[in-house]
Design a protein around this motif. Structure first.
Motif, PDB file in Angstrom:
ATOM      1  N   PRO A 151       0.803  -1.239   0.000  1.00  0.00           N
ATOM      2  CA  PRO A 151       0.000   0.000   0.000  1.00  0.00           C
ATOM      3  C   PRO A 151       0.832   1.283   0.000  1.00  0.00           C
ATOM      4  O   PRO A 151       0.478   2.247  -0.687  1.00  0.00           O
ATOM      5  CB  PRO A 151      -0.812  -0.107   1.307  1.00  0.00           C
ATOM      6  CG  PRO A 151      -0.818  -1.570   1.640  1.00  0.00           C
ATOM      7  CD  PRO A 151       0.448  -2.151   1.080  1.00  0.00           C
ATOM      8  N   ALA A 152       1.946   1.312   0.722  1.00  0.00           N
ATOM      9  CA  ALA A 152       2.757   2.544   0.757  1.00  0.00           C
ATOM     10  C   ALA A 152       3.350   2.823  -0.623  1.00  0.00           C
ATOM     11  O   ALA A 152       3.426   3.987  -1.057  1.00  0.00           O
ATOM     12  CB  ALA A 152       3.878   2.408   1.790  1.00  0.00           C
ATOM     13  N   VAL A 153       3.734   1.769  -1.326  1.00  0.00           N
ATOM     14  CA  VAL A 153       4.333   1.958  -2.651  1.00  0.00           C
ATOM     15  C   VAL A 153       3.252   2.307  -3.674  1.00  0.00           C
ATOM     16  O   VAL A 153       3.451   3.173  -4.535  1.00  0.00           O
ATOM     17  CB  VAL A 153       5.136   0.701  -3.078  1.00  0.00           C
ATOM     18  CG1 VAL A 153       5.832   0.942  -4.400  1.00  0.00           C
ATOM     19  CG2 VAL A 153       6.156   0.327  -2.011  1.00  0.00           C
ATOM     20  N   VAL A 154       2.091   1.647  -3.552  1.00  0.00           N
ATOM     21  CA  VAL A 154       0.972   1.980  -4.455  1.00  0.00           C
ATOM     22  C   VAL A 154       0.605   3.460  -4.289  1.00  0.00           C
ATOM     23  O   VAL A 154       0.418   4.184  -5.279  1.00  0.00           O
ATOM     24  CB  VAL A 154      -0.256   1.076  -4.173  1.00  0.00           C
ATOM     25  CG1 VAL A 154      -1.492   1.594  -4.908  1.00  0.00           C
ATOM     26  CG2 VAL A 154       0.029  -0.364  -4.592  1.00  0.00           C
ATOM     27  N   ARG A 155       0.544   3.913  -3.019  1.00  0.00           N
ATOM     28  CA  ARG A 155       0.209   5.329  -2.766  1.00  0.00           C
ATOM     29  C   ARG A 155       1.219   6.258  -3.442  1.00  0.00           C
ATOM     30  O   ARG A 155       0.869   7.223  -4.106  1.00  0.00           O
ATOM     31  CB  ARG A 155       0.199   5.590  -1.252  1.00  0.00           C
ATOM     32  CG  ARG A 155      -1.168   5.955  -0.732  1.00  0.00           C
ATOM     33  CD  ARG A 155      -1.184   6.428   0.703  1.00  0.00           C
ATOM     34  NE  ARG A 155      -0.127   5.996   1.577  1.00  0.00           N
ATOM     35  CZ  ARG A 155      -0.137   4.871   2.306  1.00  0.00           C
ATOM     36  NH1 ARG A 155      -1.185   4.058   2.251  1.00  0.00           N
ATOM     37  NH2 ARG A 155       0.863   4.569   3.098  1.00  0.00           N
TER      38      ARG A 155
END
Ligand SMILES: Cc1ncc(COP(=O)(O)O)c(C=O)c1O
Length: 410
Positions: free
Chosen positions: A69-73
């Motif tokens: 999720p942090a990388v997708v964001r």
């Protein structure tokens, strides 16, 4: 996308010919056909709803879990604000990534050369070593895997992976990985570079003794050869530190990263090197051109991936201890097929009694919904590259299936 689920059979029938019928049939015969529908955290799902626990992660591409999720964001934000950009121009996104690499990498590696894939970055590093030293000989560890482009493939052990593409690039020579005597006998004033992984990932997952890399560093310095470390698999947290070579206390002249550097979302690779190595380019700064290297979007993704790796590493290392204990327990209970387990950081190599047992284990685990990997060079040693987000639930899931498989191997 189709509205009815695309079964494996329907996929082969409808699309098989676009991927090469014989190739697809060979994969189907191996029972290794997976039509991906989505990935989330430690799992991949196929189009028929099967769930696979991914302990391979393409050797680390999904080391932060699928769609972290942090990388997708970070990627979503970058796509809203950034242009893809051009390889000839600079940007703040690229600068911040280069600065992050310099700050978090082995001391002295301050300069980044952008690339897209690991193979390409390895090729670049070797070309730069030849250009910087004016020498041609490249020494590399035996049974390494450094990729499939010309220079990288020239380091592949003879066999099915390379023989069909010969003749390859001249003046490459294998030395015995982990043996300082072997390197000492081979290295000379002809040697442009020594190329090594911090640990021999593809073949046996065996780490060299603690005094190996300091001795390699000394020999390279004595003979004026560049030390190139391939961190394509061992980097981005795999060996329990951000970069595998940080375990050894030495700094190479060049370091190559790819796979997990992409955050699993955007192809990214880099050669990091000591300032001064590129000076031989003189006044022409355009001697390496790679159209897709380091877009602005990719730069933001990779920086987020590094930050996320550093955030997750403490808990991942603790999880790694629990997985190691589980594996030791399995080896103790099934000493017939599983002779021993080697662990360095978050990389595990399972020593089976022979190739057949290793292959049976990999294929059987796949049928049970657990992805582990061996290599074309060594089927007897399956490997686990768990994601840094693995939890106790997944360790138990792996243990249950591995226990059943090992019992069936007798
Ligand atoms: C150690 C190592 N180096 C280099 C490469 C090549 O990377 P890529 O597949 O991105 O070209 C690989 C790929 O598996 C690898 O395992």
């Amino acid at each position: 996308m189709t509205s009815t689920p695309l079964t494996r059979d329907a996929f082969v029938e409808r699309y098989g010919r676009y991927f090469g019928v014989k190739r697809i049939e060979a994969i189907r015969k191996l029972n290794y056909l997976l039509i991906e529908a989505k990935g989330e955290g430690p799992y991949v799902y196929d189009t028929e709803g099967r769930r696979y626990l991914d302990l391979w992660n393409v050797g680390g591409i999904h080391g932060l879990g699928h769609r972290n999720p942090a990388v997708v964001r970070a990627m979503e934000e970058a796509l809203r604000g950034e242009d893809f950009g051009s390889l000839f121009y600079f940007s703040e996104a690229k600068a911040r990534l280069a600065e992050t690499l310099a700050r978090t990498g082995p001391p002295g590696l301050e300069v980044s050369v952008p690339a897209v894939t690991g193979s390409e970055a390895i090729d670049q590093a070797i070309k730069i070593a030849r250009g910087a030293t004016g020498r041609t000989e490249i020494l590399h560890g035996d049974h390494g895997y450094h990729g499939v482009t010309g220079f990288a493939l020239s380091m592949m052990a003879p066999g099915e992976m390379r023989d069909w593409a010969e003749p390859l690039v001249p003046d490459f020579r294998a030395v015995e990985y982990g043996s300082i005597d072997s390197l000492e006998r081979a290295i000379s004033e002809r040697t442009a570079a020594v190329v090594l992984e911090p640990l021999r990932t593809d073949y046996d997952g065996r780490a060299p003794k603690d005094d190996y890399f300091p001795a390699v560093r000394r020999l390279c310095d004595e003979h004026g050869a560049k030390l190139i470390v391939d961190e394509v698999v061992t980097g981005m947290g795999r060996l329990g530190r951000l970069w595998g070579i940080q375990r050894s206390g030495i700094s190479p002249d060049m370091m190559v990263t790819a796979k997990g550097f992409s955050g699993g979302l955007f192809p990214m690779a880099a050669v990091m090197l000591r300032p001064g190595i590129l000076d031989f380019w003189g006044d022409n700064p355009y001697r390496i051109i790679s159209s897709y290297a380091w877009s602005n979007v990719g730069a933001s993704v990779s920086r987020a991936a590094i930050e996320e790796t550093l955030r997750l590493l403490p808990s991942a290392n603790a999880m790694g201890d629990r997985l190691a204990a589980t594996l030791e327990d399995l080896a103790a209970r099934h000493p017939g097929p599983l002779r021993s387990v080697r662990r360095t950081g978050l990389l595990y190599a399972l020593d089976f009694r022979d190739d057949l047992a290793g292959a049976f284990f990999v294929m059987g685990m796949f049928q049970r919904g657990v992805i582990v990997v061996a290599s074309s060079q060594n089927m007897a040693v399956p490997k686990l590259y768990p994601p840094l987000v693995l939890g106790d639930e997944q360790i138990a899931e792996f243990a249950e299936h591995a226990d059943a498989m090992l019992a069936s191997l007798g």
